[in-house]
Design a protein around this motif. Structure first.
Motif, PDB file in Angstrom:
ATOM      1  N   GLU A 104       0.810  -1.220   0.000  1.00  0.00           N
ATOM      2  CA  GLU A 104       0.000   0.000   0.000  1.00  0.00           C
ATOM      3  C   GLU A 104       0.842   1.268   0.000  1.00  0.00           C
ATOM      4  O   GLU A 104       0.302   2.362  -0.134  1.00  0.00           O
ATOM      5  N   LEU A 105       2.155   1.145   0.132  1.00  0.00           N
ATOM      6  CA  LEU A 105       3.013   2.317   0.130  1.00  0.00           C
ATOM      7  C   LEU A 105       2.986   3.011  -1.235  1.00  0.00           C
ATOM      8  O   LEU A 105       2.752   2.383  -2.264  1.00  0.00           O
ATOM      9  N   LYS A 106       3.254   4.319  -1.226  1.00  0.00           N
ATOM     10  CA  LYS A 106       3.142   5.130  -2.449  1.00  0.00           C
ATOM     11  C   LYS A 106       4.059   4.633  -3.564  1.00  0.00           C
ATOM     12  O   LYS A 106       3.706   4.704  -4.741  1.00  0.00           O
ATOM     13  N   PHE A 107       5.249   4.160  -3.194  1.00  0.00           N
ATOM     14  CA  PHE A 107       6.218   3.673  -4.179  1.00  0.00           C
ATOM     15  C   PHE A 107       5.586   2.659  -5.120  1.00  0.00           C
ATOM     16  O   PHE A 107       5.882   2.634  -6.320  1.00  0.00           O
ATOM     17  N   PHE A 108       4.715   1.811  -4.581  1.00  0.00           N
ATOM     18  CA  PHE A 108       4.131   0.705  -5.351  1.00  0.00           C
ATOM     19  C   PHE A 108       2.792   1.057  -5.992  1.00  0.00           C
ATOM     20  O   PHE A 108       2.187   0.209  -6.657  1.00  0.00           O
ATOM     21  N   ASN A 109       2.348   2.296  -5.830  1.00  0.00           N
ATOM     22  CA  ASN A 109       1.024   2.649  -6.338  1.00  0.00           C
ATOM     23  C   ASN A 109       1.002   3.966  -7.104  1.00  0.00           C
ATOM     24  O   ASN A 109      -0.069   4.525  -7.340  1.00  0.00           O
ATOM     25  N   THR A 110       2.171   4.449  -7.492  1.00  0.00           N
ATOM     26  CA  THR A 110       2.247   5.666  -8.295  1.00  0.00           C
ATOM     27  C   THR A 110       3.076   5.386  -9.537  1.00  0.00           C
ATOM     28  O   THR A 110       3.691   4.331  -9.659  1.00  0.00           O
ATOM     29  N   GLY A 111       3.135   6.365 -10.454  1.00  0.00           N
ATOM     30  CA  GLY A 111       3.607   6.199 -11.820  1.00  0.00           C
ATOM     31  C   GLY A 111       4.836   5.340 -12.039  1.00  0.00           C
ATOM     32  O   GLY A 111       5.767   5.326 -11.236  1.00  0.00           O
ATOM     33  N   GLY A 112       4.830   4.649 -13.142  1.00  0.00           N
ATOM     34  CA  GLY A 112       5.993   3.884 -13.571  1.00  0.00           C
ATOM     35  C   GLY A 112       5.957   2.420 -13.205  1.00  0.00           C
ATOM     36  O   GLY A 112       5.224   1.990 -12.310  1.00  0.00           O
ATOM     37  N   GLU A 113       6.763   1.643 -13.910  1.00  0.00           N
ATOM     38  CA  GLU A 113       6.923   0.228 -13.601  1.00  0.00           C
ATOM     39  C   GLU A 113       7.884   0.074 -12.422  1.00  0.00           C
ATOM     40  O   GLU A 113       8.702   0.949 -12.140  1.00  0.00           O
ATOM     41  N   ARG A 114       7.800  -1.082 -11.738  1.00  0.00           N
ATOM     42  CA  ARG A 114       8.604  -1.308 -10.553  1.00  0.00           C
ATOM     43  C   ARG A 114       9.221  -2.696 -10.580  1.00  0.00           C
ATOM     44  O   ARG A 114       8.600  -3.659 -11.065  1.00  0.00           O
ATOM     45  N   VAL A 115      10.439  -2.802 -10.019  1.00  0.00           N
ATOM     46  CA  VAL A 115      11.083  -4.096  -9.858  1.00  0.00           C
ATOM     47  C   VAL A 115      11.712  -4.151  -8.472  1.00  0.00           C
ATOM     48  O   VAL A 115      12.253  -3.157  -7.978  1.00  0.00           O
ATOM     49  N   VAL A 116      11.592  -5.311  -7.840  1.00  0.00           N
ATOM     50  CA  VAL A 116      12.125  -5.526  -6.492  1.00  0.00           C
ATOM     51  C   VAL A 116      13.104  -6.683  -6.528  1.00  0.00           C
ATOM     52  O   VAL A 116      12.804  -7.744  -7.087  1.00  0.00           O
ATOM     53  N   TYR A 117      14.284  -6.497  -5.938  1.00  0.00           N
ATOM     54  CA  TYR A 117      15.293  -7.551  -5.846  1.00  0.00           C
ATOM     55  C   TYR A 117      15.383  -8.036  -4.404  1.00  0.00           C
ATOM     56  O   TYR A 117      15.325  -7.236  -3.458  1.00  0.00           O
ATOM     57  N   CYS A 118      15.535  -9.340  -4.244  1.00  0.00           N
ATOM     58  CA  CYS A 118      15.581  -9.928  -2.910  1.00  0.00           C
ATOM     59  C   CYS A 118      16.346 -11.245  -2.962  1.00  0.00           C
ATOM     60  O   CYS A 118      16.487 -11.844  -4.031  1.00  0.00           O
ATOM     61  N   PRO A 119      16.831 -11.743  -1.823  1.00  0.00           N
ATOM     62  CA  PRO A 119      17.422 -13.080  -1.814  1.00  0.00           C
ATOM     63  C   PRO A 119      16.337 -14.149  -1.985  1.00  0.00           C
ATOM     64  O   PRO A 119      15.144 -13.870  -1.793  1.00  0.00           O
ATOM     65  N   ASP A 120      16.756 -15.345  -2.312  1.00  0.00           N
ATOM     66  CA  ASP A 120      15.796 -16.423  -2.571  1.00  0.00           C
ATOM     67  C   ASP A 120      14.817 -16.623  -1.418  1.00  0.00           C
ATOM     68  O   ASP A 120      13.627 -16.857  -1.629  1.00  0.00           O
ATOM     69  N   ARG A 121      15.331 -16.533  -0.176  1.00  0.00           N
ATOM     70  CA  ARG A 121      14.501 -16.840   0.997  1.00  0.00           C
ATOM     71  C   ARG A 121      13.329 -15.872   1.167  1.00  0.00           C
ATOM     72  O   ARG A 121      12.340 -16.191   1.839  1.00  0.00           O
TER      73      ARG A 121
END
Length: 228
Positions: free
Chosen positions: A96-113
Motif C-alpha cells: 500500500e506504500l506510495k512507491f508501489f502505487n504511483t507512476g511507472g513500472e517497478r522491480v524488487v530484488y531480494c534473496p531467494d529466501r
C-alpha cells in the motif's frame, strides 16, 4: 555480455554528513532549486533505486514531477517515468506504500529466501527478482542491464550507498551539501565500511556549483567508466 548501467549515487547531506536527524519528521536538506535539479537528473535516468528502509520510513513516490520533463521523455521514445527499483533482504514491504502505487513500472530484488514473502505482499504491483542466497548487487545490475537500463540513479539510504561504494559499483557521486549541522543521532550518507582503492584513492572533482544555498559536488572515482 550485457553492459551494466552507469551508476550515479545522489544524496543531500548536512555539513557534518547526516542525511536526517533523529526526530520523526523528515529533515529537508535540499532547497526548492535543488529539488528541481534532482527532478531533472531523475528524468535523465532510465531507473531510480531506493532502499526498502527508506521506503518504509519516508513513504516516497519517487517520480519525475515535471510534466514537461515527462513529456520530453515520451517524445524521445522513453516511458513517462523511469523504472523504480528497490531491494529487500527481509521481504518486509507493504504493497500500500506510495512507491508501489504511483507512476511507472517497478522491480524488487531480494534473496531467494524472501521471494515468496515479497510476491505475497506486493501481488502484481512489481516484478520480483531473486538474486540467490544473498542480496547480490552484481546480479541486480546485470538484470537491470538486460532490461535496457543504461543510467541508474541511486537515492539511498545509507546502507544502499555503502554497499555500492564498498563493492566498487558506483561510477559517480553527487553530493548536495546543505549549510546546516545536525549534530548526531541520525543516519549518515554512508556507514562504516571497507572501501576499495577506487574510493580510498583521491577521486576526481568533476563539478562544484551552488544551487541556491546548497553546494553541489560531483565526484568521479578514479576508475569509473569513461564518458562521465
Amino acid at each position: 555480455m550485457t553492459e551494466r548501467p552507469y551508476v550515479l549515487l545522489s544524496c543531500a547531506m548536512s555539513v557534518d554528513g547526516y542525511i536526517d536527524d533523529p526526530t520523526p519528521e523528515r529533515l529537508l536538506l535540499s532547497n526548492a532549486e535543488d529539488f528541481d535539479r534532482v527532478d531533472e537528473v531523475r528524468a535523465s535516468c532510465d531507473a531510480i533505486l531506493i532502499g526498502s528502509n527508506t521506503i518504509r520510513r519516508d513513504n516516497p513516490r519517487l517520480l519525475v514531477n515535471s510534466e514537461e520533463r515527462r513529456a520530453a521523455r515520451v517524445a524521445r521514445g522513453l516511458p513517462e517515468y523511469p523504472l523504480k527499483v528497490t531491494l529487500t533482504g527481509s521481504g518486509d514491504l507493504d504493497g500500500e506504500l506510495k512507491f508501489f502505487n504511483t507512476g511507472g513500472e517497478r522491480v524488487v530484488y531480494c534473496p531467494d529466501r524472501a521471494l515468496t514473502k515479497v510476491k505475497t505482499n506486493l501481488g502484481d504491483r512489481a516484478d520480483v527478482v531473486a538474486t540467490g542466497e544473498t542480496l547480490d548487487f552484481g546480479i541486480m545490475l546485470d538484470d537491470l542491464g538486460t532490461r535496457g537500463i543504461r543510467r541508474l540513479m541511486v537515492e539511498g539510504g545509507s546502507q544502499v550507498h555503502t554497499r555500492f561504494l564498498t563493492e566498487g559499483l558506483a561510477d559517480e557521486i553527487q553530493l548536495a551539501i546543505a549549510p546546516i549541522f545536525v549534530g548526531g543521532g541520525g543516519p549518515r550518507f554512508v556507514n562504516d565500511g571497507t572501501f576499495i582503492n577506487t574510493f580510498r584513492d583521491r577521486m576526481r572533482v568533476a563539478e562544484v556549483t551552488t544551487v541556491g544555498d546548497v553546494v553541489l559536488v560531483r565526484y568521479i572515482p578514479t576508475k569509473a567508466k569513461l564518458g562521465a
